[in-house]
Write a protein that holds these residues in place. Sequence first.
Motif, PDB file in Angstrom:
ATOM      1  N   GLN A 260       2.420   5.960   7.707  1.00 29.14           N
ATOM      2  CA  GLN A 260       3.572   5.154   7.315  1.00 29.14           C
ATOM      3  C   GLN A 260       4.677   6.079   6.833  1.00 29.14           C
ATOM      4  N   LEU A 261       5.874   5.845   7.359  1.00 28.51           N
ATOM      5  CA  LEU A 261       7.049   6.579   6.916  1.00 28.51           C
ATOM      6  C   LEU A 261       7.965   5.623   6.169  1.00 28.51           C
ATOM      7  N   GLY A 262       8.465   6.046   5.042  1.00 26.74           N
ATOM      8  CA  GLY A 262       9.355   5.205   4.261  1.00 26.74           C
ATOM      9  C   GLY A 262      10.500   5.984   3.673  1.00 26.74           C
ATOM     10  N   ILE A 263      11.671   5.383   3.653  1.00 22.32           N
ATOM     11  CA  ILE A 263      12.853   5.981   3.025  1.00 22.32           C
ATOM     12  C   ILE A 263      12.928   5.428   1.606  1.00 22.32           C
ATOM     13  N   VAL A 264      12.803   6.302   0.639  1.00 24.39           N
ATOM     14  CA  VAL A 264      12.608   5.885  -0.747  1.00 24.39           C
ATOM     15  C   VAL A 264      13.746   6.384  -1.630  1.00 24.39           C
ATOM     16  N   ALA A 265      14.318   5.484  -2.410  1.00 23.68           N
ATOM     17  CA  ALA A 265      15.308   5.859  -3.420  1.00 23.68           C
ATOM     18  C   ALA A 265      14.562   6.150  -4.712  1.00 23.68           C
ATOM     19  N   THR A 266      14.745   7.346  -5.257  1.00 25.68           N
ATOM     20  CA  THR A 266      13.964   7.759  -6.423  1.00 25.68           C
ATOM     21  C   THR A 266      14.705   7.605  -7.743  1.00 25.68           C
TER      22      THR A 266
ATOM     23  N   ALA B 282       0.818  -1.211   0.000  1.00 24.09           N
ATOM     24  CA  ALA B 282       0.000   0.000   0.000  1.00 24.09           C
ATOM     25  C   ALA B 282       0.848   1.256   0.000  1.00 24.09           C
ATOM     26  N   PHE B 283       2.113   1.126   0.355  1.00 31.29           N
ATOM     27  CA  PHE B 283       2.961   2.311   0.427  1.00 31.29           C
ATOM     28  C   PHE B 283       3.280   2.783  -0.988  1.00 31.29           C
ATOM     29  N   PRO B 284       3.083   4.058  -1.261  1.00 33.81           N
ATOM     30  CA  PRO B 284       3.166   4.544  -2.645  1.00 33.81           C
ATOM     31  C   PRO B 284       4.592   4.640  -3.177  1.00 33.81           C
ATOM     32  N   LEU B 285       4.914   3.795  -4.106  1.00 34.31           N
ATOM     33  CA  LEU B 285       6.170   3.882  -4.847  1.00 34.31           C
ATOM     34  C   LEU B 285       5.833   4.191  -6.297  1.00 34.31           C
ATOM     35  N   ARG B 286       6.501   5.173  -6.837  1.00 29.58           N
ATOM     36  CA  ARG B 286       6.273   5.545  -8.221  1.00 29.58           C
ATOM     37  C   ARG B 286       7.182   4.717  -9.129  1.00 29.58           C
ATOM     38  N   PRO B 287       6.915   4.693 -10.430  1.00 34.81           N
ATOM     39  CA  PRO B 287       7.766   3.922 -11.346  1.00 34.81           C
ATOM     40  C   PRO B 287       9.236   4.298 -11.198  1.00 34.81           C
ATOM     41  N   GLY B 288      10.086   3.299 -11.060  1.00 35.44           N
ATOM     42  CA  GLY B 288      11.522   3.525 -10.925  1.00 35.44           C
ATOM     43  C   GLY B 288      11.992   3.717  -9.511  1.00 35.44           C
ATOM     44  N   GLU B 289      11.083   3.812  -8.529  1.00 35.53           N
ATOM     45  CA  GLU B 289      11.468   4.002  -7.134  1.00 35.53           C
ATOM     46  C   GLU B 289      11.589   2.661  -6.417  1.00 35.53           C
ATOM     47  N   THR B 290      12.429   2.633  -5.383  1.00 40.60           N
ATOM     48  CA  THR B 290      12.604   1.438  -4.559  1.00 40.60           C
ATOM     49  C   THR B 290      12.720   1.849  -3.106  1.00 40.60           C
ATOM     50  N   TYR B 291      12.497   0.894  -2.202  1.00 40.40           N
ATOM     51  CA  TYR B 291      12.793   1.148  -0.802  1.00 40.40           C
ATOM     52  C   TYR B 291      14.298   1.267  -0.638  1.00 40.40           C
ATOM     53  N   ALA B 292      14.740   2.235   0.141  1.00 44.32           N
ATOM     54  CA  ALA B 292      16.164   2.352   0.433  1.00 44.32           C
ATOM     55  C   ALA B 292      16.437   1.491   1.652  1.00 44.32           C
ATOM     56  N   GLY B 293      16.545   0.196   1.443  1.00 42.57           N
ATOM     57  CA  GLY B 293      16.635  -0.756   2.544  1.00 42.57           C
ATOM     58  C   GLY B 293      18.052  -0.954   3.036  1.00 42.57           C
ATOM     59  N   GLY B 294      18.197  -1.716   4.083  1.00 44.77           N
ATOM     60  CA  GLY B 294      19.498  -2.008   4.661  1.00 44.77           C
ATOM     61  C   GLY B 294      19.342  -3.037   5.757  1.00 44.77           C
ATOM     62  N   LYS B 295      20.411  -3.367   6.467  1.00 41.09           N
ATOM     63  CA  LYS B 295      20.363  -4.416   7.473  1.00 41.09           C
ATOM     64  C   LYS B 295      19.569  -4.014   8.706  1.00 41.09           C
ATOM     65  N   ARG B 296      19.506  -2.716   9.017  1.00 38.00           N
ATOM     66  CA  ARG B 296      18.729  -2.312  10.185  1.00 38.00           C
ATOM     67  C   ARG B 296      17.237  -2.273   9.879  1.00 38.00           C
ATOM     68  N   LEU B 297      16.895  -1.866   8.682  1.00 36.40           N
ATOM     69  CA  LEU B 297      15.497  -1.833   8.279  1.00 36.40           C
ATOM     70  C   LEU B 297      15.406  -2.424   6.883  1.00 36.40           C
ATOM     71  N   GLU B 298      14.787  -3.574   6.772  1.00 36.87           N
ATOM     72  CA  GLU B 298      14.789  -4.257   5.481  1.00 36.87           C
ATOM     73  C   GLU B 298      14.060  -3.454   4.405  1.00 36.87           C
TER      74      GLU B 298
END
Length: 291
Positions: free
Chosen positions: A73-79, A42-58
């Motif tokens: 919902q708060l999300g760290i997003v790589a655009t 449900a978290f809004p990701l636009r085309p070409g975006e991904t979660y900026a994940g890592g070992k502390r927060l998948e």
Amino acid sequence: MMRTIFGFVAISSALLVGCKDDKKAAPPEAAPIAPTGLASSAFPLRPGETYAGGKRLETNLVDWNVEDGSVVQLGIVATGRADNGRENGVLRAFHAGSETHDVGPTYSLDPAIEHWSELKLLPNNRVMFRYGEAGEGPRARNAVLLRWDADAKRVRIAKRWTGASSEPEPEWLLSGEYKVAPESEGLCLQVIARIVSCEGDAKFRDAIFRRDDVVDKAAMQEHFDTHVATWQKPGGAKAQCERWASAAYVDTHFSEPAKLKRLAAETKHDCGFFASEIVDEGGLPTALTEI
């Protein structure tokens, strides 16, 4: 305000991407956060975006139960990547029934630098977002306190702090309750006194406005001179220090003892060097020239 907030753009160049293993860059007391009840689809990701994940927060997604009983919902997003190869991204907020919005400006990051980021729910129903990079730079560590604006249904930045790797984070970052250190006002008054004495110095004025847009410089200089005139009146400087330390002002550059001590101790060099030190702290020119 007529210009982009100087300090935040500067420190934002190192924020919000997923963690890499680097013990030197790891934040204090960093711990895994287990998101609860997240529906990542449900978290809004636009085309070409991904979660900026890592070992502390998948996925770098956190559920924030705000005062009215709803969930943000708060999300760290790589655009994506810029033409020069730098990684771009943003901290995004998603609240059912209201517009999705990004918190603060986008960031731009050199992917070769080791970095980390963390979202943490705080006891007073605020969220701490901290981020940093390897190295000994003056803005290697950064953090913001986030608050929920129920009327506007938006996430706002309550306070913003930045510091060097060797500089301990202020206690209020972990409690979420901003408090000014007792010694801050006296140090702030010392710094203002030096600014007042340097106001007419050509090197000082050149350095303090050097990085600003030419179109805005004249108005910014006028506002700066207006502030200085006020600070020369009885109680004017004290009132300014209290304002910088209040909830009305997001940046904490003029209310954090570590930064103020460095500036107050800068007495051996000329006014031009002193102005450069102010600019290098990030955010301070905005504080000096805000309308």
